[in-house]
Design a protein around this motif. Structure first.
Motif, mmCIF file in Angstrom:
data_model
loop_
_atom_site.group_PDB
_atom_site.id
_atom_site.type_symbol
_atom_site.label_atom_id
_atom_site.label_comp_id
_atom_site.label_asym_id
_atom_site.label_seq_id
_atom_site.Cartn_x
_atom_site.Cartn_y
_atom_site.Cartn_z
ATOM 1 N N GLU A 64 1.060 -1.221 0.015
ATOM 2 C CA GLU A 64 0.015 -0.070 0.026
ATOM 3 C C GLU A 64 0.728 1.281 -0.072
ATOM 4 O OE1 GLU A 64 -2.837 -0.280 3.178
ATOM 5 O OE2 GLU A 64 -3.604 -2.103 2.619
ATOM 6 N N LYS A 73 2.110 2.149 -3.501
ATOM 7 C CA LYS A 73 1.197 2.611 -4.229
ATOM 8 C C LYS A 73 1.034 4.162 -3.803
ATOM 9 C CE LYS A 73 -1.834 -1.525 -4.774
ATOM 10 N NZ LYS A 73 -2.754 -1.872 -4.044
ATOM 11 N N ASN A 122 3.862 5.879 -5.581
ATOM 12 C CA ASN A 122 3.791 5.935 -6.756
ATOM 13 C C ASN A 122 2.943 7.201 -7.195
ATOM 14 O OD1 ASN A 122 4.403 5.010 -9.309
ATOM 15 N ND2 ASN A 122 2.475 3.944 -9.614
ATOM 16 N N LYS A 123 1.888 7.246 -6.448
ATOM 17 C CA LYS A 123 0.826 8.396 -6.465
ATOM 18 C C LYS A 123 1.347 9.740 -6.182
ATOM 19 C CE LYS A 123 -4.261 8.690 -6.083
ATOM 20 N NZ LYS A 123 -5.531 8.072 -5.347
#
Ligand code: DX5
Ligand code: ZN
Length: 216
Positions: free
Chosen positions: A159, A162, A165-166
């Motif tokens: 998580e 993620k 990455n965002k």
């Protein structure tokens, strides 16, 4: 490639200089220093003088993990002692702005991180994620070396990857606690950039072999 940060918590402190030099010769990337105050966590480890002694014995960067109440009060002292990375538990900060502390670390050229114990979810740090250099995901409860890796941590690392990455592609994800040659590939594949290993490295017959295997 994942970086390996052996924790000196499992070292023999009667010969700390020798232990640190051996870690460097054995291929460690970073030296992880676990500072505990007996208040934020039940255990007491060491403070600035030991970090300073470690610094004198290596050219590797020192990653200081503060498990102490009011970590902001000691940041300058640990920078003077030789820290290149400083991570603190934001829940241990009592009266200062977290973003202010992160900005101070950045202005001093330190890689600043927030550490999360296993029971603290990632939503907790979403508001700081853009000014974070590093996120330390604890895969055991902070306080003691030699505990067993909590398998649910893998999902948390995924998580975090993620979120990275965002919102912050430069975020360094560090994972700490119970990491050994058996579970490190799962930790790496979940998205960790740095793995801390204390008892795994110090319990190995050959530290060089162990660090090589950990790195993969
Ligand atoms: C736990 C510390 C860890 C730990 C690592 O409070 O932050 O760095 O000592 O040691 P092992 O690898 O033995 O879990
Ligand atoms: Zn640690």
């Amino acid at each position: 490639m994942i970086k390996i940060a052996p924790s000196i918590l499992s070292a023999d402190f009667s010969k700390i200089g020798e232990e640190v030099r051996l870690l460097e010769r054995s291929g460690a990337d970073i030296i992880h220093c676990d500072v505990m105050d007996g208040v934020f966590v039940p255990n007491i480890s060491f403070g600035m003088p030991v970090v300073g002694a470690v610094k004198k014995n290596t050219s590797l960067p020192l990653d200081v993990h503060l498990m102490i109440i009011n970590p902001d009060r000691y940041i300058d002292a640990f920078i003077d002692a030789g820290a290149s990375y400083i991570t603190f538990h934001d829940v241990a900060v009592q009266d200062k702005s977290i973003i202010g502390i992160l900005e101070k670390l950045k202005s001093k050229g330190i890689i600043g991180g927030i550490a999360l114990n296993p029971d603290i979810s990632l939503t907790h740090i979403e508001r700081y994620i853009e000014c974070l250099d590093m996120l330390l995901i604890m895969s055991v409860y902070a306080g003691f070396g030699g505990q067993k890796f909590i398998p649910e941590s893998l999902k948390k690392i995924e998580e975090a990857a993620k979120l990275k990455n965002k919102y912050n592609k430069n975020l360094i994800i560090e994972v700490d606690g119970g990491i050994n040659t058996e579970n490190i590939r799962a930790v790496e594949n979940s998205g960790a950039d740095i793995a801390v290993a204390g008892s795994g490295v110090f319990g190995a017959k050959d530290k060089k072999d162990c660090i090589k295997t950990l790195r993969g």
